[in-house]
Enzyme design. Structure first.
Site, PDB file in Angstrom:
ATOM      1  N   GLN A  50     -25.438   8.020  41.093  1.00 33.64           N
ATOM      2  CA  GLN A  50     -25.004   9.128  41.964  1.00 33.64           C
ATOM      3  C   GLN A  50     -23.538   9.500  41.743  1.00 33.64           C
ATOM      4  O   GLN A  50     -23.105  10.577  42.132  1.00 33.64           O
ATOM      5  CB  GLN A  50     -25.240   8.793  43.439  1.00 33.64           C
ATOM      6  CG  GLN A  50     -26.721   8.730  43.804  1.00 33.64           C
ATOM      7  CD  GLN A  50     -26.912   8.392  45.258  1.00 33.64           C
ATOM      8  OE1 GLN A  50     -26.912   7.229  45.629  1.00 33.64           O
ATOM      9  NE2 GLN A  50     -27.051   9.400  46.103  1.00 33.64           N
ATOM     10  N   HIS A 141     -33.337   5.359  42.690  1.00 32.20           N
ATOM     11  CA  HIS A 141     -32.286   6.044  41.919  1.00 32.20           C
ATOM     12  C   HIS A 141     -32.096   5.398  40.545  1.00 32.20           C
ATOM     13  O   HIS A 141     -31.812   6.083  39.564  1.00 32.20           O
ATOM     14  CB  HIS A 141     -30.943   5.987  42.657  1.00 32.20           C
ATOM     15  CG  HIS A 141     -30.780   7.005  43.750  1.00 32.20           C
ATOM     16  ND1 HIS A 141     -30.743   8.350  43.504  1.00 32.20           N
ATOM     17  CD2 HIS A 141     -30.606   6.862  45.086  1.00 32.20           C
ATOM     18  CE1 HIS A 141     -30.567   8.994  44.657  1.00 32.20           C
ATOM     19  NE2 HIS A 141     -30.480   8.110  45.634  1.00 32.20           N
TER      20      HIS A 141
END
Ligand code: QAP
Ligand code: CO
Length: 171
Positions: A50, A141
């Site tokens: 991220q 993720h």
């Protein structure tokens, strides 16, 4: 140092992250920067990808009943593997990479996870509730997946429509 957070539909969010092999000062710097970034954006979890770093590292810091977060509750998770999972539960999730969108996601209710600390020490945790949800969300993720991919067909449609509208308004 607060880093910029990648926002959907940034292609880097789809990357497969690779295992951490060196538990050195550059990993420690990354984890510290991730924490600064998460705290600055009122997050409870953040994966390295991220902030554009494709390594299997994530952090979680759940707030207490009053909504306060404490540094001593920070969990740093390197190279995690789910060893066992049981049951299912639904929670209204959000993500720092999908700002201002929240929707219901189904996940395992209980998990047992193996991971490593920043010093390369092996740990195992058995957990349920919000922490189990956070682990699963953040671990997705690492494999390039976002919570919006787990929505039902209709809810995904609703998301895409709202997102397009938002992008138009921003232009
Ligand atoms: C992942 O999510 C998660 O839209 C962490 O405007 C999700 O920290 C763990 C956030 C559900 C457990 C349950 C989202 C902040 C933070 C936003 C987050 C926003 C501001 C999301
Ligand atoms: Co997320």
């Amino acid at each position: 140092m607060v880093l910029p957070i990648l926002v959907y539909p940034d292609k880097r969010l789809k990357e497969q992250s690779r295992p951490v092999s060196e538990f050195d000062s550059s990993l420690h710097k990354l984890l510290d920067d991730m924490n600064d970034t998460m705290m600055a954006s009122n997050g409870i979890g953040l994966a390295a990808i991220q902030v554009g770093v494709p390594l299997r590292a994530l952090i979680i810091n759940l707030p207490d009943e009053e909504g306060n977060q404490y540094p001593e509750n920070l969990i740093e998770v390197i190279n995690p593997v789910i060893l066992e999972k049981r049951g299912s539960t639904t929670y209204t999730e959000g993500c720092l990479s999908v700002p201002e969108y929240y929707d219901d996601v189904d996940r395992a209710e209980w998990i047992r996870v193996e991971f490593y600390t920043r010093f390369g020490e092996r740990r195992e945790i058995e957990t349920d509730g919000l922490l189990a949800i956070a682990f699963q969300h953040e671990m997705d993720h690492l494999d390039g997946h976002l919570f919006i991919e787990k929505l039902s067909f209709l809810k995904r449609k609703k998301f895409e429509k709202e997102w397009k509208k938002k992008l138009k308004e921003k232009r």
